[in-house]
Design an enzyme around this catalytic site. Sequence first.
Site, PDB file in Angstrom:
ATOM      1  NE  ARG A  43      -4.301  -1.355   0.086  1.00 42.97           N
ATOM      2  CZ  ARG A  43      -4.396  -2.438  -0.702  1.00 42.97           C
ATOM      3  NH1 ARG A  43      -3.411  -2.759  -1.522  1.00 42.97           N
ATOM      4  NH2 ARG A  43      -5.490  -3.169  -0.681  1.00 42.97           N
TER       5      ARG A  43
ATOM      6  CD  GLU B 291      -2.805   3.014  -5.309  1.00 44.11           C
ATOM      7  OE1 GLU B 291      -1.619   2.682  -5.143  1.00 44.11           O
ATOM      8  OE2 GLU B 291      -3.735   2.202  -5.463  1.00 44.11           O
TER       9      GLU B 291
HETATM   10  P1  NAI Z   1      -1.580 -11.029   5.239  1.00 48.46           P
HETATM   11  O1  NAI Z   1      -2.568 -10.526   6.248  1.00 48.46           O
HETATM   12  O2  NAI Z   1      -1.574 -12.480   4.898  1.00 48.46           O
HETATM   13  O3  NAI Z   1      -0.099 -10.646   5.702  1.00 48.46           O
HETATM   14  C1  NAI Z   1       0.255  -9.399   6.212  1.00 48.46           C
HETATM   15  C2  NAI Z   1       1.344  -9.638   7.239  1.00 48.46           C
HETATM   16  O4  NAI Z   1       1.831  -8.366   7.667  1.00 48.46           O
HETATM   17  C3  NAI Z   1       0.851 -10.383   8.491  1.00 48.46           C
HETATM   18  O5  NAI Z   1       1.647 -11.531   8.734  1.00 48.46           O
HETATM   19  C4  NAI Z   1       0.993  -9.341   9.596  1.00 48.46           C
HETATM   20  O6  NAI Z   1       1.341  -9.940  10.850  1.00 48.46           O
HETATM   21  C5  NAI Z   1       2.118  -8.493   9.050  1.00 48.46           C
HETATM   22  N1  NAI Z   1       2.242  -7.201   9.711  1.00 48.46           N
HETATM   23  C6  NAI Z   1       1.296  -6.478  10.359  1.00 48.46           C
HETATM   24  N2  NAI Z   1       1.851  -5.364  10.882  1.00 48.46           N
HETATM   25  C7  NAI Z   1       3.168  -5.397  10.560  1.00 48.46           C
HETATM   26  C8  NAI Z   1       4.266  -4.533  10.824  1.00 48.46           C
HETATM   27  N3  NAI Z   1       4.113  -3.413  11.555  1.00 48.46           N
HETATM   28  N4  NAI Z   1       5.486  -4.877  10.348  1.00 48.46           N
HETATM   29  C9  NAI Z   1       5.660  -6.008   9.635  1.00 48.46           C
HETATM   30  N5  NAI Z   1       4.651  -6.869   9.365  1.00 48.46           N
HETATM   31  C10 NAI Z   1       3.427  -6.557   9.811  1.00 48.46           C
HETATM   32  O7  NAI Z   1      -1.816 -10.131   3.939  1.00 48.46           O
HETATM   33  P2  NAI Z   1      -1.356 -10.455   2.441  1.00 48.46           P
HETATM   34  O8  NAI Z   1      -2.458 -11.166   1.738  1.00 48.46           O
HETATM   35  O9  NAI Z   1      -0.010 -11.025   2.439  1.00 48.46           O
HETATM   36  O10 NAI Z   1      -1.316  -8.980   1.819  1.00 48.46           O
HETATM   37  C11 NAI Z   1      -0.363  -8.036   2.256  1.00 48.46           C
HETATM   38  C12 NAI Z   1      -0.722  -6.680   1.683  1.00 48.46           C
HETATM   39  O11 NAI Z   1      -0.547  -6.688   0.276  1.00 48.46           O
HETATM   40  C13 NAI Z   1      -2.206  -6.262   1.860  1.00 48.46           C
HETATM   41  O12 NAI Z   1      -2.422  -5.642   3.102  1.00 48.46           O
HETATM   42  C14 NAI Z   1      -2.453  -5.327   0.728  1.00 48.46           C
HETATM   43  O13 NAI Z   1      -2.232  -4.018   1.203  1.00 48.46           O
HETATM   44  C15 NAI Z   1      -1.366  -5.699  -0.304  1.00 48.46           C
HETATM   45  N6  NAI Z   1      -1.907  -6.179  -1.578  1.00 48.46           N
HETATM   46  C16 NAI Z   1      -1.489  -5.575  -2.746  1.00 48.46           C
HETATM   47  C17 NAI Z   1      -1.957  -6.019  -3.975  1.00 48.46           C
HETATM   48  C18 NAI Z   1      -1.511  -5.401  -5.277  1.00 48.46           C
HETATM   49  O14 NAI Z   1      -2.179  -5.608  -6.311  1.00 48.46           O
HETATM   50  N7  NAI Z   1      -0.398  -4.691  -5.329  1.00 48.46           N
HETATM   51  C19 NAI Z   1      -2.939  -7.100  -4.042  1.00 48.46           C
HETATM   52  C20 NAI Z   1      -3.256  -7.699  -2.771  1.00 48.46           C
HETATM   53  C21 NAI Z   1      -2.769  -7.228  -1.589  1.00 48.46           C
END
Ligand code: NAI
Length: 334
Positions: free
Chosen positions: A237, A266
């Site tokens: 993000r 964006e």
């Molecule tokens: P997820 O929920 O499986 O993983 C996110 C991880 O970040 C979790 O393990 C969580 O504990 C960790 N986290 C939380 N706070 C943190 C911090 N302060 N420091 C380090 N890690 C922390 O989510 P997923 O599916 O892996 O997605 C991650 C992100 O990717 C989403 O939140 C979304 O913003 C982004 N995304 C981007 C897309 C794109 O098209 N570019 C598409 C889908 C998701």
Amino acid sequence: MQIAVFSARPYDRRFLDEANQRDASRGGFAFVYFDVALDVHTAALAQDCAAVCVFVNDRLDGPVLHALHAVGVRAVLLRCAGFNNVDLAVAKALDLFVARVPAYSPEAVAEHALALVMTLNRQTHRAYNRVREGNFMLDGLLGRTLHGRTVGIIGTGKIGLATARIFKGMGCIVLGHDPYPSAAFGGIGDRVGLDELLARADIVSLHCPLTPETHHLINDASLARMKPGAMLVNTSRGGLVDTHAVIRALKARRLGHLAIDVYEQESALFFQDLSGEIIDDEAFQRLMTFPNVMVTGHQGFFTVEALQEISAITLGNLQDFAAGRVCANAVGTG
Ligand code: NAI
């Protein structure tokens, strides 16, 4: 049941209609598609709709949620994983059903992160243009062998894990930082604190959600802790990165490369054709002047497989709402 789909691009229509037709035996839904993004001015378009279906740059703040509720909307279906654009407290107060697509092909985003790294590292975008103009010189195309280099993954959830597996497979040393680590990362890389990750990684890739805690996680101080010449990759993000701090680090020649698929401002740019327009965003325009910066317009999720999954899960969430069932993908209010 009628559903207003905002920010609807032709591919959204295609995959939602296909999923709806596949599920027609369960009654099917009437999707009404709007190209425009949802905001306080467009909320009235959802008149006569029980639900809205939205994407990352639709606004679902308090005034918009109140406006939707006033025209009869009772459900918000996010076609994405992140829900930082929804005021959940207001949604709860209005008793709105809010559901998201928590996971869809995490590999799609991880592979896009890899594409950005490979492109910037080996300058394939410049090589493509050069060769087409009959210029076969290699000057300026020098890259680094990724095998043996250190990749730091911030957020080792679904996408972070998929990214870590890819880099591990390429022979990189993988470091991960996550305050809520998953056991699955243990077999791939070493868990370290944020400062150690920033200090050791040649490539830092962001995969954590945007929350008040992670807003501007990459700022002047964290950039100063990164290895000189390192690459920063953000496919998560835009708000995770302080764009002005990154510009300062690029100008100082400290940050070696920047690859972003997401950008803090964006919503004013992405998913639109602005090729004939003057872009007023000075920070974005400054980023465009750096040869070591690569920007894509939030396309990490954009594969056939991911769009099929998003549509199928959205339909499932909608069926839960219509049937008054508990929804496993409900957010905050469910
Ligand atoms: P997820 O929920 O499986 O993983 C996110 C991880 O970040 C979790 O393990 C969580 O504990 C960790 N986290 C939380 N706070 C943190 C911090 N302060 N420091 C380090 N890690 C922390 O989510 P997923 O599916 O892996 O997605 C991650 C992100 O990717 C989403 O939140 C979304 O913003 C982004 N995304 C981007 C897309 C794109 O098209 N570019 C598409 C889908 C998701």
